[in-house]
Design an enzyme around this catalytic site. Structure first.
Site, PDB file in Angstrom:
ATOM      1  N   GLU A   1       0.884  -1.247  -0.195  1.00 25.32           N
ATOM      2  CA  GLU A   1       0.087   0.121   0.108  1.00 25.32           C
ATOM      3  C   GLU A   1       0.794   1.289   0.153  1.00 25.32           C
ATOM      4  OE1 GLU A   1      -3.803   0.187   0.065  1.00 25.32           O
ATOM      5  OE2 GLU A   1      -2.904   1.858  -0.754  1.00 25.32           O
TER       6      GLU A   1
ATOM      7  N   GLY B   1       1.681   7.298  -0.677  1.00 33.14           N
ATOM      8  CA  GLY B   1       1.904   7.586   0.831  1.00 33.14           C
ATOM      9  C   GLY B   1       0.655   6.889   1.592  1.00 33.14           C
TER      10      GLY B   1
ATOM     11  N   ILE C   1      -2.479   7.412   1.162  1.00 25.69           N
ATOM     12  CA  ILE C   1      -3.802   7.333   0.356  1.00 25.69           C
ATOM     13  C   ILE C   1      -4.042   5.900  -0.010  1.00 25.69           C
ATOM     14  CG2 ILE C   1      -5.066   7.897  -1.642  1.00 25.69           C
ATOM     15  CD1 ILE C   1      -3.550  10.409  -2.085  1.00 25.69           C
TER      16      ILE C   1
ATOM     17  N   GLY D   1      12.254  20.573   3.335  1.00 21.00           N
ATOM     18  CA  GLY D   1      12.211  19.005   3.670  1.00 21.00           C
ATOM     19  C   GLY D   1      11.458  18.432   2.692  1.00 21.00           C
TER      20      GLY D   1
ATOM     21  N   GLU E   1      14.261  15.168  -1.915  1.00 21.15           N
ATOM     22  CA  GLU E   1      15.537  14.474  -1.589  1.00 21.15           C
ATOM     23  C   GLU E   1      16.826  15.358  -1.861  1.00 21.15           C
ATOM     24  OE1 GLU E   1      15.247  11.113  -0.757  1.00 21.15           O
ATOM     25  OE2 GLU E   1      13.142  10.906  -1.124  1.00 21.15           O
TER      26      GLU E   1
ATOM     27  N   ASP F   1       9.720   8.643 -10.829  1.00 17.01           N
ATOM     28  CA  ASP F   1       9.069   7.950  -9.705  1.00 17.01           C
ATOM     29  C   ASP F   1       7.639   7.961  -9.862  1.00 17.01           C
ATOM     30  OD1 ASP F   1       9.154   7.890  -6.614  1.00 17.01           O
ATOM     31  OD2 ASP F   1       7.471   9.139  -6.765  1.00 17.01           O
TER      32      ASP F   1
ATOM     33  N   LYS G   1       4.905   4.448  -9.936  1.00 14.83           N
ATOM     34  CA  LYS G   1       3.634   4.369  -9.182  1.00 14.83           C
ATOM     35  C   LYS G   1       2.669   4.141 -10.336  1.00 14.83           C
ATOM     36  CE  LYS G   1       5.345   7.263  -5.729  1.00 14.83           C
ATOM     37  NZ  LYS G   1       5.602   8.770  -5.443  1.00 14.83           N
TER      38      LYS G   1
HETATM   39  N1  HSE Z   1       9.799  11.030  -3.563  1.00  9.73           N
HETATM   40  C1  HSE Z   1       8.519  10.625  -3.429  1.00  9.73           C
HETATM   41  C2  HSE Z   1       7.544  12.023  -3.789  1.00  9.73           C
HETATM   42  C3  HSE Z   1       8.406  10.040  -2.094  1.00  9.73           C
HETATM   43  O1  HSE Z   1       8.254  12.881  -3.928  1.00  9.73           O
HETATM   44  O2  HSE Z   1       6.515  11.949  -3.926  1.00  9.73           O
HETATM   45  C4  HSE Z   1       7.067   9.180  -1.954  1.00  9.73           C
HETATM   46  O3  HSE Z   1       6.883   8.045  -3.111  1.00  9.73           O
END
Ligand code: HSE
Length: 430
Positions: free
Chosen positions: A125, A130, A132, A183, A186, A197, A201
């Site tokens: 999940e 995150g 959701i 924050g 990354e 990314d 997903k």
């Molecule tokens: N690097 C990802 C984002 C973290 O910014 O959404 C969560 O998968």
């Protein structure tokens, strides 16, 4: 009935510590749901951890080979050694919970074939959006449907950057630094910025929705590095749109179109008000219609929330002795899904040309568009926002067109002597 569920935590960074915190903080309600005690049988991390009260190791094999452990929680991220840890855990008879989108997107077939072979479960999940609960929604809540479309803002970092650019008119680089100091990015946000990314997903959601195995190469991917402050400004102030990085999978004439790209969404579209680190996912089923989920897509506790829910639902099955009797992910490895050929998708677009400011320019540009059967919905000529531009911006919205036709027309337009910079296009997400 087992009296306790024993978990082994591999990777104890930000999310891992969040998981321990939630398990301890909500122990009573978690154990009530599982119907058994929950124990952390061991924690593995390569750094020297000083978590009091837990058995600690640097060697994940100690957890996998520990007969007392029922579920391995993989929270290290990345392709390797995460893949090996998941596969070895399944082989050793453990169920797995992972938050790792990269490993699932790349090794979907291998991981779920192993889960089937060893009759164990892999829950994930936290890998998408995150907190959701989109995996459960798609896999269970919408199971009755033929899924027609999934689209969403699936990356918090890029959404934070684009939100800052939209809100305060700053450049991409300034917005990225703001995201970093808040924050929300990354130190190396390359995967986020380049759209990879989001593609990870989207591959997971699409593999689940269409019971197949979507590979990254099936997805056309564009990131947000090229989004300029002038396009953010013009689309917002002249046309009433917001630029968002959208992952989209749509079934069109029995073929799947998969793409990750910055798109325009209307100010009144649900996605337009998804700001900063928040995510949103739209799922369109043939019976359900549109279902939209919204929430925190990243962060220690949103991710921990999803991981612990997986632990609870897997834990219940461990207690009952049913874990792995039925697979969690059902798909046919031999089922080939047709992909929509490149350029065939139809959409409306925003275009920006940088042209010489002299008579006849507009008619030349619109002449090429007309020749390619592209119909203009509205047009503006503006003063340049960025001083050093070599020409003036001509902004257009065009009616629905096949992407291939548009690319052909833009190539032709960019060869005209009056065009001073490569033309810019953004698809309008409807
Ligand atoms: N690097 C990802 C984002 C973290 O910014 O959404 C969560 O998968």
């Amino acid at each position: 009935m087992k009296k306790a569920v024993n978990i082994g935590l591999v990777g104890c960074g930000n999310v891992g510590r969040g998981v321990i915190n939630v398990l301890e903080r909500n122990r009573r309600i978690i154990e009530q749901k599982i119907g058994a005690e929950i124990k952390i049988g061991g924690v593995c991390d390569v750094k020297n951890l000083s978590l009091k009260g837990y058995s600690y190791t640097r060697n994940y094999k100690e957890l996998i080979n520990n007969p007392g452990i029922d579920i391995i929680i993989e929270l290290i991220g990345g392709y390797e050694p995460a893949r090996t840890i998941i596969l070895e855990s399944l082989k050793a008879g453990k169920n797995v919970v992972t938050a790792n989108k990269a490993v699932l997107a790349k090794y979907w077939d291998e991981i779920f074939s192993a889960a089937r072979k060893y009759k164990k479960l892999v829950y994930f999940e936290a890998s998408v959006a995150g907190a959701i609960p989109v995996i459960q929604a798609l896999n269970e809540g919408l199971a009755a449907n033929r899924i027609e479309k999934i689209s969403g803002i699936l990356n918090g970092t890029t959404n934070y950057v684009l939100s800052e650019m939209t809100r305060s008119g700053v450049s991409f680089n300034v917005a990225l630094n703001l995201a970093k100091s808040a924050g929300f990015a990354e130190a190396n946000p390359t995967y986020d910025i380049e759209g990879l990314d989001t593609a990870h997903k989207l591959a997971i959601l699409s593999s689940l929705a269409w019971a197949t195995c979507i590979r990254l190469k099936d997805i056309s991917i564009a990131g947000i590095k090229g989004v300029s402050e002038e396009d953010v400004f013009f689309t917002k102030h002249e046309f009433g749109y917001v630029i968002k990085l959208i992952g989209s999978a749509q079934m069109i004439d029995n073929s799947l179109d998969l793409r990750v790209e910055p798109c325009l969404v209307r100010k009144d579209h649900t996605f337009a008000s998804v700001e900063r680190e928040y995510n949103a996912v739209l799922m369109r089923g043939d019976s359900s219609g549109d279902v939209i989920l919204y929430g925190k897509g990243a962060g220690q506790f949103p991710a921990a929330s999803a991981v612990v829910s997986d632990i609870i639902f897997l834990g219940m099955q461990v207690v009952n002795g049913t874990a792995g009797k039925d697979p969690f992910v059902v798909y046919d490895p031999d089922k080939k899904i047709k992909l929509l050929p490149k350029g065939k998708r139809e959409a409306s677009y925003y275009l920006r040309f940088t042209a010489a400011d002299r008579p006849g320019v507009l008619s030349k540009v619109s002449g090429v568009l007309a020749k390619n059967k592209i119909s203009i919905a509205s047009v503006y000529q503006k003063e340049p926002l960025i001083g050093m531009r070599k020409g003036v911006p001509i902004l257009m919205l065009i009616h629905r067109v096949q992407e291939g036709n548009l690319l052909k027309a833009l190539k032709e337009i960019d060869r005209l002597g009056i065009i001073k910079e490569k033309s810019v296009k953004y698809r309008i997400e409807d």
